[in-house]
Design an enzyme around this catalytic site. Structure first.
Site, PDB file in Angstrom:
ATOM      1  N   PRO A  12       0.785  -1.235   0.000  1.00  7.86           N
ATOM      2  CA  PRO A  12       0.000   0.000   0.000  1.00  7.86           C
ATOM      3  C   PRO A  12       0.818   1.287   0.000  1.00  7.86           C
ATOM      4  CG  PRO A  12      -0.661  -1.453   1.796  1.00  7.86           C
ATOM      5  CD  PRO A  12       0.474  -2.113   1.116  1.00  7.86           C
ATOM      6  N   ASN A  13       0.312   2.234  -0.760  1.00 10.47           N
ATOM      7  CA  ASN A  13       0.807   3.615  -0.828  1.00 10.47           C
ATOM      8  C   ASN A  13       2.116   3.791  -1.590  1.00 10.47           C
ATOM      9  OD1 ASN A  13      -1.363   4.740   0.799  1.00 10.47           O
ATOM     10  ND2 ASN A  13      -0.423   3.664   2.501  1.00 10.47           N
ATOM     11  N   ARG A  20       5.958  11.834  -1.983  1.00 12.96           N
ATOM     12  CA  ARG A  20       5.688  12.114  -0.570  1.00 12.96           C
ATOM     13  C   ARG A  20       6.916  11.743   0.266  1.00 12.96           C
ATOM     14  NH1 ARG A  20       1.409  14.889   0.331  1.00 12.96           N
ATOM     15  NH2 ARG A  20       1.350  13.967   2.406  1.00 12.96           N
ATOM     16  N   TYR A  25      11.954   8.543   1.937  1.00 13.50           N
ATOM     17  CA  TYR A  25      11.830   7.547   0.867  1.00 13.50           C
ATOM     18  C   TYR A  25      12.526   7.948  -0.433  1.00 13.50           C
ATOM     19  CZ  TYR A  25       8.390   5.572   4.035  1.00 13.50           C
ATOM     20  OH  TYR A  25       7.779   5.023   5.136  1.00 13.50           O
ATOM     21  N   ASP A  89       0.755 -15.993   5.505  1.00 13.35           N
ATOM     22  CA  ASP A  89       0.427 -17.397   5.219  1.00 13.35           C
ATOM     23  C   ASP A  89       0.700 -17.746   3.763  1.00 13.35           C
ATOM     24  OD1 ASP A  89      -0.277 -18.139   7.760  1.00 13.35           O
ATOM     25  OD2 ASP A  89      -2.426 -17.851   7.479  1.00 13.35           O
ATOM     26  N   ILE A 103      12.556   0.291   1.583  1.00 15.40           N
ATOM     27  CA  ILE A 103      13.383   1.406   1.098  1.00 15.40           C
ATOM     28  C   ILE A 103      14.084   2.089   2.270  1.00 15.40           C
ATOM     29  CG2 ILE A 103      13.214   3.695   0.010  1.00 15.40           C
ATOM     30  CD1 ILE A 103      10.899   2.306  -1.678  1.00 15.40           C
ATOM     31  N   SER A 104      13.316   2.356   3.323  1.00 17.58           N
ATOM     32  CA  SER A 104      13.902   2.950   4.522  1.00 17.58           C
ATOM     33  C   SER A 104      14.399   1.838   5.442  1.00 17.58           C
ATOM     34  CB  SER A 104      12.844   3.789   5.250  1.00 17.58           C
ATOM     35  OG  SER A 104      11.773   2.961   5.688  1.00 17.58           O
ATOM     36  N   ARG A 109      13.636   3.912  12.307  1.00 20.15           N
ATOM     37  CA  ARG A 109      12.564   4.892  12.150  1.00 20.15           C
ATOM     38  C   ARG A 109      12.101   5.404  13.506  1.00 20.15           C
ATOM     39  NH1 ARG A 109       9.814   4.405   7.199  1.00 20.15           N
ATOM     40  NH2 ARG A 109       8.746   6.279   7.943  1.00 20.15           N
TER      41      ARG A 109
END
Ligand code: CA2
Length: 148
Positions: A12-13, A20, A25, A89, A103-104, A109
């Protein structure tokens, strides 16, 4: 004869990469990363499927496809990392090598929960914090593993 196939799956995203939070990122887009992955696979004579989704069921479906057809999987599960038990699973059902890429550096973090990827229990190895280059290294590893 069909070429060996690699899957690169993004959660997601990640379609917003490059737009962003560039301080975390970077400025490379997902399309740039796809081109980098394709260049590696092409040079080694492998086919590549590259996907991104915000829907868990779609990710599970691609892992099922990869389970039957792929020589290896690269997955950036993004936020599925933290709650995606159906994905975990599905990954556990795969026999091919799987590289989890972030990526990070998820261990560095501000939000400590980012370090606890559920997926890491099901993958062959993990690359975190090397930016888009992590995808390239993952593809190179899978190419190397596949070589007779
Ligand atoms: O570092 C990574 O690659 C992440 O998997 C990215 C995920 C995040 O949930 C993980 O903790 C680490 C997704 C980040 C949110 O989506 C964005 C996408 C592009 C730009 C900014 C945020």
């Amino acid at each position: 004869m069909a070429k060996p196939l690699l899957f690169v799956l993004n959660g997601p995203n990640l379609e917003y990469l490059g737009e962003r939070e560039p301080a975390i990122y970077g400025t490379t887009t997902l399309a740039d990363i796809e081109a980098m992955c394709r260049a590696e696979a092409d040079a080694a004579g492998l086919d590549l499927r590259f996907h991104q989704t915000n829907a868990e069921h779609e990710m599970v479906g691609w892992i099922h496809e990869a389970r039957k057809a792929a020589a290896g999987i690269v997955i950036n599960p993004a936020a599925f990392s933290y709650a995606g038990y159906p994905i975990l699973d599905a990954l556990k059902m795969c026999d091919c090598p799987i590289v989890e890429v972030h990526i990070s550096n998820i261990h560095r973090r501000d939000e400590v929960w980012r370090a606890n990827s559920l997926m890491s229990a099901a993958v062959t190895g993990l690359i975190t914090g090397l930016g888009p280059h992590g995808y390239v290294l993952a593809i190179r590893y899978l190419i190397e593993k596949h070589r007779p």
